[in-house]
Every structure is written in structure tokens, then in C-alpha cells.
Design a protein around this motif. Structure first.
Motif, PDB file in Angstrom:
ATOM      1  N   SER A 114       0.881  -1.174   0.000  1.00  0.00           N
ATOM      2  CA  SER A 114       0.000   0.000   0.000  1.00  0.00           C
ATOM      3  C   SER A 114       0.912   1.215   0.000  1.00  0.00           C
ATOM      4  N   ILE A 115       0.509   2.259  -0.700  1.00  0.00           N
ATOM      5  CA  ILE A 115       1.277   3.506  -0.698  1.00  0.00           C
ATOM      6  C   ILE A 115       0.358   4.629  -0.235  1.00  0.00           C
ATOM      7  N   TYR A 116       0.898   5.476   0.644  1.00  0.00           N
ATOM      8  CA  TYR A 116       0.149   6.578   1.237  1.00  0.00           C
ATOM      9  C   TYR A 116       0.846   7.897   0.914  1.00  0.00           C
ATOM     10  N   ASP A 117       0.039   8.956   0.742  1.00  0.00           N
ATOM     11  CA  ASP A 117       0.611  10.278   0.531  1.00  0.00           C
ATOM     12  C   ASP A 117       0.818  10.975   1.871  1.00  0.00           C
ATOM     13  N   SER A 118       1.262  12.225   1.838  1.00  0.00           N
ATOM     14  CA  SER A 118       1.564  12.953   3.074  1.00  0.00           C
ATOM     15  C   SER A 118       0.322  13.281   3.899  1.00  0.00           C
ATOM     16  N   SER A 119      -0.861  13.164   3.297  1.00  0.00           N
ATOM     17  CA  SER A 119      -2.113  13.375   4.047  1.00  0.00           C
ATOM     18  C   SER A 119      -2.646  12.070   4.613  1.00  0.00           C
ATOM     19  N   ASN A 120      -1.843  11.028   4.546  1.00  0.00           N
ATOM     20  CA  ASN A 120      -2.201   9.685   5.026  1.00  0.00           C
ATOM     21  C   ASN A 120      -3.356   9.062   4.252  1.00  0.00           C
ATOM     22  N   ASN A 121      -3.524   9.463   3.004  1.00  0.00           N
ATOM     23  CA  ASN A 121      -4.520   8.849   2.129  1.00  0.00           C
ATOM     24  C   ASN A 121      -3.859   7.729   1.346  1.00  0.00           C
ATOM     25  N   ARG A 122      -4.512   6.570   1.310  1.00  0.00           N
ATOM     26  CA  ARG A 122      -3.965   5.475   0.514  1.00  0.00           C
ATOM     27  C   ARG A 122      -4.214   5.798  -0.950  1.00  0.00           C
ATOM     28  N   GLY A 126      -1.766  -3.106  -4.020  1.00  0.00           N
ATOM     29  CA  GLY A 126      -1.671  -4.233  -4.943  1.00  0.00           C
ATOM     30  C   GLY A 126      -0.703  -5.283  -4.444  1.00  0.00           C
ATOM     31  N   ASN A 127      -0.381  -6.231  -5.331  1.00  0.00           N
ATOM     32  CA  ASN A 127       0.584  -7.256  -4.939  1.00  0.00           C
ATOM     33  C   ASN A 127       1.890  -7.042  -5.692  1.00  0.00           C
ATOM     34  N   ILE A 128       2.954  -7.599  -5.138  1.00  0.00           N
ATOM     35  CA  ILE A 128       4.289  -7.447  -5.697  1.00  0.00           C
ATOM     36  C   ILE A 128       4.641  -8.719  -6.449  1.00  0.00           C
ATOM     37  N   PRO A 129       5.016  -8.611  -7.727  1.00  0.00           N
ATOM     38  CA  PRO A 129       5.344  -9.809  -8.512  1.00  0.00           C
ATOM     39  C   PRO A 129       6.692 -10.401  -8.077  1.00  0.00           C
ATOM     40  N   THR A 130       6.998 -11.579  -8.587  1.00  0.00           N
ATOM     41  CA  THR A 130       8.271 -12.212  -8.252  1.00  0.00           C
ATOM     42  C   THR A 130       9.437 -11.595  -9.016  1.00  0.00           C
ATOM     43  N   SER A 131       9.156 -10.870 -10.100  1.00  0.00           N
ATOM     44  CA  SER A 131      10.211 -10.176 -10.840  1.00  0.00           C
ATOM     45  C   SER A 131       9.583  -9.023 -11.623  1.00  0.00           C
ATOM     46  N   GLY A 132      10.440  -8.155 -12.147  1.00  0.00           N
ATOM     47  CA  GLY A 132       9.942  -7.025 -12.935  1.00  0.00           C
ATOM     48  C   GLY A 132       9.698  -5.807 -12.069  1.00  0.00           C
ATOM     49  N   ARG A 133       8.707  -5.030 -12.459  1.00  0.00           N
ATOM     50  CA  ARG A 133       8.357  -3.859 -11.667  1.00  0.00           C
ATOM     51  C   ARG A 133       6.847  -3.709 -11.632  1.00  0.00           C
ATOM     52  N   VAL A 134       6.388  -2.998 -10.613  1.00  0.00           N
ATOM     53  CA  VAL A 134       4.958  -2.811 -10.413  1.00  0.00           C
ATOM     54  C   VAL A 134       4.688  -1.326 -10.198  1.00  0.00           C
ATOM     55  N   LEU A 135       3.598  -0.831 -10.783  1.00  0.00           N
ATOM     56  CA  LEU A 135       3.190   0.558 -10.618  1.00  0.00           C
ATOM     57  C   LEU A 135       2.515   0.713  -9.260  1.00  0.00           C
ATOM     58  N   LEU A 136       3.096   1.536  -8.391  1.00  0.00           N
ATOM     59  CA  LEU A 136       2.511   1.776  -7.072  1.00  0.00           C
ATOM     60  C   LEU A 136       1.403   2.812  -7.139  1.00  0.00           C
ATOM     61  N   THR A 137       1.659   3.901  -7.849  1.00  0.00           N
ATOM     62  CA  THR A 137       0.646   4.933  -8.031  1.00  0.00           C
ATOM     63  C   THR A 137       0.956   5.698  -9.314  1.00  0.00           C
ATOM     64  N   SER A 138      -0.086   6.216  -9.920  1.00  0.00           N
ATOM     65  CA  SER A 138       0.059   6.906 -11.193  1.00  0.00           C
ATOM     66  C   SER A 138      -0.491   8.320 -11.082  1.00  0.00           C
ATOM     67  N   SER A 139       0.157   9.249 -11.752  1.00  0.00           N
ATOM     68  CA  SER A 139      -0.283  10.644 -11.848  1.00  0.00           C
ATOM     69  C   SER A 139      -0.451  11.312 -10.485  1.00  0.00           C
ATOM     70  N   SER A 140       0.503  11.085  -9.589  1.00  0.00           N
ATOM     71  CA  SER A 140       0.502  11.777  -8.306  1.00  0.00           C
ATOM     72  C   SER A 140       1.006  13.206  -8.548  1.00  0.00           C
ATOM     73  N   TYR A 141       0.177  14.188  -8.270  1.00  0.00           N
ATOM     74  CA  TYR A 141       0.470  15.586  -8.604  1.00  0.00           C
ATOM     75  C   TYR A 141       1.557  16.154  -7.698  1.00  0.00           C
ATOM     76  N   LEU A 142       2.567  16.768  -8.308  1.00  0.00           N
ATOM     77  CA  LEU A 142       3.649  17.437  -7.584  1.00  0.00           C
ATOM     78  C   LEU A 142       3.764  18.863  -8.116  1.00  0.00           C
ATOM     79  N   LYS A 143       3.414  19.828  -7.274  1.00  0.00           N
ATOM     80  CA  LYS A 143       3.482  21.241  -7.656  1.00  0.00           C
ATOM     81  C   LYS A 143       4.943  21.676  -7.669  1.00  0.00           C
ATOM     82  N   SER A 144       5.269  22.623  -8.548  1.00  0.00           N
ATOM     83  CA  SER A 144       6.652  23.104  -8.634  1.00  0.00           C
ATOM     84  C   SER A 144       7.095  23.693  -7.300  1.00  0.00           C
TER      85      SER A 144
END
Length: 185
Positions: A114-122, A126-144
Motif C-alpha cells: 500500500s502507498i500513502y501520501d503525506s495526508s495519510n490517504n492510501r 496491490g501485490n508485488i510480482p516475483t520479478s519485474g516492476r509494479v506501478l505503485l501509483t500513477s499521476s501523483s500531482y507534484l506542484k513546482s
């Protein structure tokens, strides 16, 4: 004047007219582009993205035993990883955060995240595969010129069967962060 001379003069006049027409066209195009250019039309903006691994860069979890899904306050039988991403550029960004798997001794689907942001929102689970990579979160907004903090929890999911043979296995991996700049309008 003979015919060859006339042809030479004719071709010379055509050549001169062609060159003059070409010069007029190039001049017109150049002046049109220069007058239409705005101050902001050719500005290039760049920035840097800095990752601060609060608990170190590598993910190395051992000693996990089967359990249900933990929360941010759970300390027993859960691996917790904190990191911060800072943008020092001039453009806002969307972040895609991946976890890559270097070594995973668990069966596929047994290790969860599970991945949480700084506001403690999940913001991902998901699950972690035995190899490769997994997307934890997509399009998390980061202001300049700001920093986003994240916490990743990893646990060995209890499936209701005897999982003693899989307890104490290990997982090693890390993070890949892809930043996509948000275009100005």
C-alpha cells in the motif's frame, strides 16, 4: 544577334527573376515570423526532481509473517518505507511511482503493498510480482517547488492456509519515479 545569344540572355533573365523572387519570399517569411513571435513563445523551462529516501534507498524486507492488511500505525510484521520527492523546477508534474523487484522469494501474489501520501490517504494498493516492476501509483500531482512525502507498506498477506514454510523469506527491490511535466496553456 544570333539565336544562341538570345537564348542565353533569356535564360539569364529567367535566372535573375527566379533569384529575386526567392529573395523576396525568404525576406517575407523571415519578417512574418519575427513580427508574429511573442516573448513567451520560445521559452524553455527545465527543473530537477530530487528524491530523499528517508529510510535509505533500498527496500530490503525480511522477517515478514502472514498478516492482514496493516495501516500506517502498524509496526508488527510490516515493512515501512518513507521517502520524499522534491521538485525544484518551474513546472508542475505528475509522478508515476514504480517499485522494481531485484529478488522476491515469496510466491507471486503473497507479498502486498500500500502507498500513502503525506495526508495519510492510501493512493495505491496491490501485490508485488516475483520479478519485474509494479506501478505503485500513477499521476501523483507534484506542484513546482514543493515536496511530496510518501510511505510504502509491504506485508506478507495471510490467505487463511498454513504459510509457515514461506515465513522469513526475503524481498529486495527499489523505486523508479517517472516525472511527466504538465504543459503550460
Amino acid at each position: 544577334m544570333n539565336s544562341k545569344s538570345r537564348n542565353d540572355v533569356f535564360y539569364f533573365i529567367v535566372l535573375v527573376l527566379t533569384v529575386v523572387t526567392m529573395l523576396i519570399g525568404i525576406t517575407f517569411t523571415y519578417l512574418s515570423l519575427m513580427s508574429a513571435e511573442d516573448d513567451d513563445s520560445t521559452r524553455i523551462k527545465t527543473g530537477t526532481l530530487a528524491i530523499n529516501y528517508v529510510d535509505g534507498e533500498d527496500v530490503n524486507s525480511t522477517g515478514l509473517i502472514p498478516r492482514g492488511e496493516p495501516n500506517l500505525n502498524t509496526t508488527f510484521a510490516v515493512y515501512k518505507k518513507n521517502f520524499a520527492v522534491r521538485s525544484s523546477g518551474t513546472l508542475d508534474q505528475n509522478l508515476d511511482i514504480y517499485m522494481f523487484v531485484t529478488s522476491n522469494e515469496f510466491k507471486s501474489g503473497d507479498l502486498m503493498f500500500s502507498i500513502y501520501d503525506s495526508s495519510n490517504n492510501r493512493i495505491g494498493r496491490g501485490n508485488i510480482p516475483t520479478s519485474g516492476r509494479v506501478l505503485l501509483t500513477s499521476s501523483s500531482y507534484l506542484k513546482s517547488n514543493t515536496t511530496n512525502n510518501y510511505t510504502v507498506l509491504i506485508w506478507f498477506q495471510d490467505n487463511g492456509t498454513n504459510q509457515n514454510a514461506d515465513a522469513e523469506k526475503s524481498f529486495v527491490g527499489g523505486f523508479d519515479i517517472v516525472a511527466n511535466q504538465i504543459m503550460l496553456k
